[in-house]
Design a protein around this motif. Structure first.
Motif, mmCIF file in Angstrom:
data_model
loop_
_atom_site.group_PDB
_atom_site.id
_atom_site.type_symbol
_atom_site.label_atom_id
_atom_site.label_comp_id
_atom_site.label_asym_id
_atom_site.label_seq_id
_atom_site.Cartn_x
_atom_site.Cartn_y
_atom_site.Cartn_z
ATOM 1 N N VAL A 85 1.002 -1.168 -0.058
ATOM 2 C CA VAL A 85 0.024 -0.116 0.036
ATOM 3 C C VAL A 85 0.696 1.318 0.066
ATOM 4 O O VAL A 85 2.013 1.429 0.371
ATOM 5 C CB VAL A 85 -1.086 0.109 1.175
ATOM 6 C CG1 VAL A 85 -1.886 -1.125 1.108
ATOM 7 C CG2 VAL A 85 -0.254 -0.039 2.678
ATOM 8 N N TYR A 86 0.224 2.326 -0.492
ATOM 9 C CA TYR A 86 1.097 3.586 -0.638
ATOM 10 C C TYR A 86 0.060 4.777 -0.644
ATOM 11 O O TYR A 86 -1.053 4.600 -0.760
ATOM 12 C CB TYR A 86 1.808 3.606 -1.912
ATOM 13 C CG TYR A 86 1.067 3.088 -3.155
ATOM 14 C CD1 TYR A 86 0.332 3.996 -3.897
ATOM 15 C CD2 TYR A 86 1.369 1.657 -3.464
ATOM 16 C CE1 TYR A 86 -0.576 3.487 -5.088
ATOM 17 C CE2 TYR A 86 0.683 1.249 -4.497
ATOM 18 C CZ TYR A 86 -0.197 2.098 -5.160
ATOM 19 O OH TYR A 86 -0.986 1.446 -6.207
ATOM 20 N N GLY A 87 0.571 5.853 -0.452
ATOM 21 C CA GLY A 87 -0.163 7.107 -0.480
ATOM 22 C C GLY A 87 0.398 8.179 0.495
ATOM 23 O O GLY A 87 1.654 8.200 0.568
ATOM 24 N N PHE A 111 4.018 7.784 1.892
ATOM 25 C CA PHE A 111 4.803 6.408 2.349
ATOM 26 C C PHE A 111 4.443 5.349 1.437
ATOM 27 O O PHE A 111 3.514 5.452 0.424
ATOM 28 C CB PHE A 111 4.043 6.031 3.766
ATOM 29 C CG PHE A 111 2.471 5.452 3.501
ATOM 30 C CD1 PHE A 111 2.502 4.122 3.626
ATOM 31 C CD2 PHE A 111 1.593 6.146 3.477
ATOM 32 C CE1 PHE A 111 1.280 3.417 3.486
ATOM 33 C CE2 PHE A 111 0.235 5.499 3.257
ATOM 34 C CZ PHE A 111 0.063 4.356 3.322
ATOM 35 N N TRP A 112 5.224 4.365 1.634
ATOM 36 C CA TRP A 112 4.939 2.914 0.985
ATOM 37 C C TRP A 112 5.200 1.672 1.938
ATOM 38 O O TRP A 112 6.162 1.773 2.777
ATOM 39 C CB TRP A 112 5.860 2.816 -0.020
ATOM 40 C CG TRP A 112 5.987 1.347 -0.895
ATOM 41 C CD1 TRP A 112 5.406 1.316 -1.988
ATOM 42 C CD2 TRP A 112 6.606 0.445 -0.709
ATOM 43 N NE1 TRP A 112 5.543 0.027 -2.582
ATOM 44 C CE2 TRP A 112 6.283 -0.731 -1.798
ATOM 45 C CE3 TRP A 112 7.448 -0.106 0.335
ATOM 46 C CZ2 TRP A 112 6.950 -1.764 -1.637
ATOM 47 C CZ3 TRP A 112 8.013 -1.254 0.476
ATOM 48 C CH2 TRP A 112 7.867 -2.216 -0.756
ATOM 49 N N ALA A 113 4.450 0.829 1.971
ATOM 50 C CA ALA A 113 4.527 -0.240 2.767
ATOM 51 C C ALA A 113 4.088 -1.490 2.104
ATOM 52 O O ALA A 113 3.259 -1.571 1.554
ATOM 53 C CB ALA A 113 3.777 0.053 3.973
ATOM 54 N N SER A 114 4.877 -2.627 2.580
ATOM 55 C CA SER A 114 4.519 -4.008 2.006
ATOM 56 C C SER A 114 5.025 -5.128 3.223
ATOM 57 O O SER A 114 5.905 -4.714 3.788
ATOM 58 C CB SER A 114 5.545 -4.484 0.828
ATOM 59 O OG SER A 114 4.980 -5.449 0.191
ATOM 60 N N TRP A 138 8.742 2.442 3.938
ATOM 61 C CA TRP A 138 9.271 3.377 3.289
ATOM 62 C C TRP A 138 8.845 4.870 3.448
ATOM 63 O O TRP A 138 7.582 4.998 3.286
ATOM 64 C CB TRP A 138 9.641 3.272 1.828
ATOM 65 C CG TRP A 138 10.479 4.351 0.958
ATOM 66 C CD1 TRP A 138 11.723 4.358 0.759
ATOM 67 C CD2 TRP A 138 9.656 5.320 0.264
ATOM 68 N NE1 TRP A 138 11.887 5.577 -0.177
ATOM 69 C CE2 TRP A 138 10.710 6.144 -0.449
ATOM 70 C CE3 TRP A 138 8.533 5.624 0.108
ATOM 71 C CZ2 TRP A 138 10.416 7.191 -1.220
ATOM 72 C CZ3 TRP A 138 8.109 6.965 -0.526
ATOM 73 C CH2 TRP A 138 9.352 7.434 -1.344
ATOM 74 N N THR A 139 9.347 6.179 3.577
ATOM 75 C CA THR A 139 8.825 7.506 3.318
ATOM 76 C C THR A 139 10.282 8.012 2.587
ATOM 77 O O THR A 139 11.318 7.409 2.408
ATOM 78 C CB THR A 139 8.754 8.114 4.938
ATOM 79 O OG1 THR A 139 10.120 8.316 5.377
ATOM 80 C CG2 THR A 139 7.844 7.171 5.594
ATOM 81 N N PRO A 140 9.721 9.310 2.274
ATOM 82 C CA PRO A 140 10.895 9.987 1.522
ATOM 83 C C PRO A 140 12.438 10.242 2.246
ATOM 84 O O PRO A 140 13.240 10.449 1.603
ATOM 85 C CB PRO A 140 10.134 11.170 1.137
ATOM 86 C CG PRO A 140 8.904 10.929 1.227
ATOM 87 C CD PRO A 140 8.448 9.953 2.153
ATOM 88 N N ASN A 141 12.057 9.974 3.541
ATOM 89 C CA ASN A 141 13.539 10.248 4.475
ATOM 90 C C ASN A 141 13.792 9.283 5.097
ATOM 91 O O ASN A 141 14.693 9.380 6.083
ATOM 92 C CB ASN A 141 13.101 11.432 5.221
ATOM 93 C CG ASN A 141 13.102 12.862 4.351
ATOM 94 O OD1 ASN A 141 13.774 13.215 3.778
ATOM 95 N ND2 ASN A 141 11.529 13.325 4.679
#
Length: 295
Positions: A85-87, A111-114, A138-141
């Motif tokens: 998922v992401y957004g 964010f992105w998460a799996s 994951w986030t941009p930082n």
């Protein structure tokens, strides 16, 4: 920080591979259970449903697969879910992430998460319930991994607990001798139920926010946490599924399931995150047992 596109693909692909291995192994347990309680029933099979997540504006925001088996010979209910998922995180989720030390999340909340999430509730009360999940965020930082597995027997056997922990230690030791005691202690803390003043089960391993700066090393560690699951759990099921049980044993199982439900609804971080970010509620709450009892 880069978008980590290749790393995201590798992680989500691994979670899918692990899911396929586990569902095949569990259906194999159903097929091979030909003696003992429930062996006269039809072997269970997973029902697979696609799940979706939509952002607040209605646009696609990822999804996954919800695989659930109900009423089998061995498994009364087991779910093995994967999702990617992401957004954009909502304000409450941003604050929660910021409180955990995620840099820049309130300024750039993408964010992105799996990950993969598994919970098994068994027919025979001598077979332990079990939980396993691993994930990448994951986030941009920032990026990190988390997860683990823990055993939740309603009727405890010391030799089963010893096997479960020894197998996990064997898979973690190649990454460093300090990993198993660290993650065991973390699991003991995380899977504690304060309002009951007791642990949810007999423990296991758990980590969160794992970012050593070496993505490949952290991913390899996460993979071995996943690889340890089947050899840690399946032999226990094969041994206990044939044991006879009493009505009292079944009552003990239902009461313990109530304890499990309390933890997942009140304390589990994954449950809170899944509901807060709008993922399919049925998939998020897959962990709840089919039947439970409270005193």
């Amino acid at each position: 920080m880069t978008d980590f596109a290749a790393e995201k693909d590798r992680a989500s692909g691994w979670f899918r591979q692990l899911r396929d291995e586990i569902t095949a192994a569990f259906e194999g347990l159903e097929d091979s259970h030909t003696e003992g309680p429930f062996s006269d029933m039809a072997p269970g099979r997973f029902e697979v449903t696609e799940t979706t997540r939509q952002s607040d504006d209605g646009s696609d925001a990822g999804g996954g697969l919800m695989s659930v088996m109900r009423g089998g010979r061995v498994f009364e209910k087991v779910g093995v879910n994967i999702s990617t998922v992401y957004g954009t995180l909502g304000e409450a989720a941003q604050k929660a992430m910021a409180a955990r030390g995620v840099p820049g999340i309130e300024q750039n909340p993408r964010f992105w998460a799996s990950g993969i999430s598994l919970v098994a509730h068994m027919q025979n009360p001598h077979c332990p319930a079990v939980h396993m999940n691993t994930r990448m965020f994951w986030t941009p930082n920032a990026w990190w991994f988390g997860g683990g597995s823990d055993l939740n027997p309603c009727i405890e056997y010391d030799e089963d607990t010893a096997h479960f922990h020894a197998t996990q230690k064997a898979y973690l030791d190649p990454h460093g001798a300090d990993w198993y005691p660290r993650l065991k202690a973390w699991a003991d803390e995380y899977f504690y139920i304060p309002h009951r003043k007791r642990a949810r089960g007999v423990g296991g391993i758990f980590m969160d926010d794992q970012n050593s700066g070496d993505w490949a090393a952290d991913f390899a560690l996460t993979q071995d946490i996943g690889r340890a699951f089947l050899p840690a759990f399946v032999p226990l099921v094969e041994k206990r599924r044939v044991q006879p049980f009493t009505e009292g044993d079944k009552d003990t199982q239902l009461i313990h399931r109530g304890l499990y439900a309390e933890y997942n609804l009140v304390y589990d971080r994954g449950t809170r995150f899944g509901l807060a970010t709008g993922h399919d509620a049925n998939a998020v709450l897959m962990s709840l047992p089919p039947m439970a009892k409270w005193l």
